[in-house]
Design an enzyme around this catalytic site. Sequence first.
Site, mmCIF file in Angstrom:
data_model
loop_
_atom_site.group_PDB
_atom_site.id
_atom_site.type_symbol
_atom_site.label_atom_id
_atom_site.label_comp_id
_atom_site.label_asym_id
_atom_site.label_seq_id
_atom_site.Cartn_x
_atom_site.Cartn_y
_atom_site.Cartn_z
ATOM 1 N N CYS B 150 0.805 -1.221 0.000
ATOM 2 C CA CYS B 150 0.000 0.000 0.000
ATOM 3 C C CYS B 150 0.841 1.275 0.000
ATOM 4 C CB CYS B 150 -0.952 0.014 1.189
ATOM 5 S SG CYS B 150 -0.194 -0.443 2.756
ATOM 6 N N HIS B 242 -2.804 6.680 3.918
ATOM 7 C CA HIS B 242 -1.367 6.778 4.187
ATOM 8 C C HIS B 242 -0.873 8.109 3.645
ATOM 9 C CE1 HIS B 242 -1.434 2.770 5.561
ATOM 10 N NE2 HIS B 242 -0.716 2.155 4.654
#
Lengths: 343, 343, 343, 343
Positions: B150, B242
């Site tokens: 990710c 993120h």
Amino acid sequence: MAETIKVGVLGATGAVGQRFVEALAEHPWFEISALAASGRSAGRKYRDAANWRLESQMPEAAADVEVVPVDAKSIDADLVFSALPSDYAETVESGFAKAGCVVASNAGAFRTEPDVPLMIPEVNPEHLGLIDVQRDNRGWDGCIVTNPNCTTIMFTLTLKPLMQFGLEKVTIASMQAISGAGYDGIPSMAILENVVPYIGGEEEKVESEPLKLLGEFDGSEVIPAEFNVSASCHRVPVMDGHLEALWVGMRDDPTPEQVRQAFLDFDPGLSELPTEPEHPIIVRDEPDRPQPRLDRNAGNGMSVSVGRIREGIRYIVMGHNTIRGAAGASVLNAELMYKKGYL
Amino acid sequence: MAETIKVGVLGATGAVGQRFVEALAEHPWFEISALAASGRSAGRKYRDAANWRLESQMPEAAADVEVVPVDAKSIDADLVFSALPSDYAETVESGFAKAGCVVASNAGAFRTEPDVPLMIPEVNPEHLGLIDVQRDNRGWDGCIVTNPNCTTIMFTLTLKPLMQFGLEKVTIASMQAISGAGYDGIPSMAILENVVPYIGGEEEKVESEPLKLLGEFDGSEVIPAEFNVSASCHRVPVMDGHLEALWVGMRDDPTPEQVRQAFLDFDPGLSELPTEPEHPIIVRDEPDRPQPRLDRNAGNGMSVSVGRIREGIRYIVMGHNTIRGAAGASVLNAELMYKKGYL
Amino acid sequence: MAETIKVGVLGATGAVGQRFVEALAEHPWFEISALAASGRSAGRKYRDAANWRLESQMPEAAADVEVVPVDAKSIDADLVFSALPSDYAETVESGFAKAGCVVASNAGAFRTEPDVPLMIPEVNPEHLGLIDVQRDNRGWDGCIVTNPNCTTIMFTLTLKPLMQFGLEKVTIASMQAISGAGYDGIPSMAILENVVPYIGGEEEKVESEPLKLLGEFDGSEVIPAEFNVSASCHRVPVMDGHLEALWVGMRDDPTPEQVRQAFLDFDPGLSELPTEPEHPIIVRDEPDRPQPRLDRNAGNGMSVSVGRIREGIRYIVMGHNTIRGAAGASVLNAELMYKKGYL
Amino acid sequence: MAETIKVGVLGATGAVGQRFVEALAEHPWFEISALAASGRSAGRKYRDAANWRLESQMPEAAADVEVVPVDAKSIDADLVFSALPSDYAETVESGFAKAGCVVASNAGAFRTEPDVPLMIPEVNPEHLGLIDVQRDNRGWDGCIVTNPNCTTIMFTLTLKPLMQFGLEKVTIASMQAISGAGYDGIPSMAILENVVPYIGGEEEKVESEPLKLLGEFDGSEVIPAEFNVSASCHRVPVMDGHLEALWVGMRDDPTPEQVRQAFLDFDPGLSELPTEPEHPIIVRDEPDRPQPRLDRNAGNGMSVSVGRIREGIRYIVMGHNTIRGAAGASVLNAELMYKKGYL
């Protein structure tokens, strides 16, 4: 050192001001003689004027003190600590210095003045020599000494023992606590379950202050150190404790183990100062430390913790932003000045 | 493209598995034919087996599906999405590929295999050519295609339009959301009001995967790109999203404005894919963006937002870690494969 | 219902104002004709004036609208929604009503006026009859209709189907989200990792408003219902979603199963209203629901979720405070008024 | 009281076990002779076995102690503190009591046994008389004394001074900290930016334990007090500190001022016990106190703070759940036993 020094706190009711009161309440050398704050607070008891927000209880000794205006005439003190906002600090701090006071300031107003020491006692105590220059220049009986921005302090303290390897380039990403912006600084809707990748003016300070701190005092001025700092500053939902990820490029290309040993060997020789922690730099060898919640109170908030020293050289630094990074920094500066005879 | 493709989800009850179900419930090309999970869940309705934790409501179409074991024999599907743990994925995914299935995997098990594409459709669609190599090598009727970690996905997507300037060096500090560790991954006492400066195995992936992604496929293998990535990964108390601070050193030394323009001009030509967002890279010009809470849902969670493009070159990247960084990444890979005739 | 109604939003840039814009952007009956806000914002595009803080993206249709001053003369609308602060709302809303506008207000200024409906469409639609009284009393062409405080709405909606058992006594402890205080309402240092057991003025509203809402309209006035409400209101670190623990004493002493059935059977017959959810009250049978993060978006934020119905009678209520508890409440009120011919 | 008592901690590595170690490290009467924990930890140094999670630093004295198995034979101690899980506690604690040890237990296993004291020193010290009954019944040389559930302790301490007004009915809504569930108890994805309105088994304990605590010991058994408690328990994203909203119905219908005075007058006469705080109940008169973050450390975590005493009678109680509500509770029980000659 038989008698205690009378000290005042300017901006005593705010987030950093409260940390000053906490730090000074039982100080062996200093005794609070005045708590000063702006208009509305003056005339009220500190208990009522300060909206106390620390997990420690308000010191009894301070609770019943009547808050006075921020004015050199209202205050009987040899030393004042300033937690004033920078724009306001310029005039006020000059006034106190002119009136003969020693001013240990956490404000940004004078940090970049060539004749004002920007100091971390473990890093550049010899910069105190600038005080004589300052008095000559300005005709003051007192003087002003400043400590750096909270983010600067943490990593610059760790750069000092790395100077021997030839600093060339520092890259830093900070994850900063909300208390750094003051009690009303950050709305909860802005930061709860979020990260804000911007702190106004912070990166500029973080990139310039270390050069003055690690510069050389030649008796009349500070020659800035020559290395490059590039910063990216971020706010995270943490109450206290700035965490910083660092990459440090050095001429001699030391190994992680050499860097670790340099941190362990670092001894600034300040153990006589009351708030100097046993280890100003603590090395954590666990894979997931330091962390704000677990390490911010190390050394009563005055130790900086490092960890994850890896090839690169990369490592993590963490310290308490309103203690080591603000009020505690000013108090340590004042302790050094006292020790060196400036008080 | 008249008829829909039958798809299965492996590991359908976990945090990423739920994102797969959410993404596929109303997909125009794919139709869920099987939801598979490990022992305890098999035999129960998805409604009961999955502890649904998304803010969206569980799709009605999925709620009454009976969960089946993770076993190629139990599943009637042309395509399976894998949200399995990496250690378990190796055997299982091979089994499905051998049985003739196309496997679009979010797991780490095969990412570094030389004959398995590690793909972001906007970055390296031509790596799909590896599928022929893979089938030759392994004698499989099906195949496996993987998406990156990710954290890798977010910034590698932004590196693609910068390739023209000659990438040399990438420094990255990540601030990662808790959903990346799965529902039970991080105890609340570990992360509430805290930052944890360590995520096991993450930095290694972040430093190696971009080189394969941006490498050149010569018809038989991928020649890794030649630049250096240095990462420091941190967990923050954010649910999804993120955020990454990047420093990118480039041969041609472009200005921030040139970098910004390169992001704006980036058009991978994938608008026919159903989940491809209008802008895979969104440029935010506000001083304090992107932020996880405000920008993670841009492009239905498939856009990556960049901001604060400064000298250095420094900038901030943010994307939804369980959509663009996991389930959505695999779905987009599968859409490209369908479009290119691999299904 | 062929043509759309022109609507304005007063206080369009704040936290509730943004929810109005979100709710109205694609409304089938209403079309935004004016976005109004105080001095500084007027004259700027909404895109620039509003610091958009929702996870959804700002509606394109609103982004380029020029914000106008909050002034009946500047606004061409048949209906205005008011997200103004209560002190300011009194004069402004009167002005609009006098000028012939229908005002659907989320402000507190007129809630307790005897001739102003305080309304939840599922609870007391017949109170709309007060509009005639209001117009007679005040000589207005327009009118003002208000919705209750956000905390009141959630539990009062669940009291309606319990009226049949003879309400006697309600005890309520609320755990309220930070968005209820507006974007700048609560400093992060006040609420991060904390609970604040006080919300100014809230308990008074929560204890009085349900009596008017559940009172009987006799053609000229509302006779308040006769039961007792005792409240304790608390702020918790949640972005959106007020959770309330209720104890409800009833004359007929129903069993938990009877209460559950009453919730399931509740059908206010408002399915023709565009934003009325399929189930205004959702019953959750899991032991640990409802929860703010998982249930606040049920019914597009317009459903209230109940759970843990136990002997006592005790149960938990949860709803989205800035949608069902504020902007959505006003929009639903307006939809009912339109349907009933008041527009 | 010249010599110190050797004490062991059972379950020393967990969240409550760490609080025991913190509380006992510098205790004037007790000296840690053994730290015991389950299989994996035994044989390792406490420094390595315990994943220390408190903001205080691990006591040096404990760090190098070798952890031993939880077994009466391995432990040389007159007194053991038990932080064991309840299911495991039953057998183990009996074993220690049989072997002659005094067991001060925070576990739930024996709380409801008729011959085992459930005790808060300020509330029912006379229940220690049950020890003789217990020894007669069971033929033990040692004995077991328990403290209540963390949520029970906070409000029951405040009910004691209200007994004079004739307790009839208590309604309580709790907002409980995550540390109450142990380090791995609550996944961060469950509680970040959320409230969970359910804690397994908690309401049952909260509703029954106060009746035993406030019951009368007639020399052979405890006659439970006769009043009703109805509870609703909720988990909030707070690290430490349970906050409770209470409604207390009393026969004599005292005024808020009378209730406040009763709290102020409360003096259990235990000032000789080392960890008894100066004020076991602290009355806060500010409108928005007590709060977990600001008040949990009052009295070194052993004071319970009350505030917002209103008609109803309603008020707020807050106390530190792992100190006053767990480890500190057991230590205070042991101090009383020592003082009364049971050690």
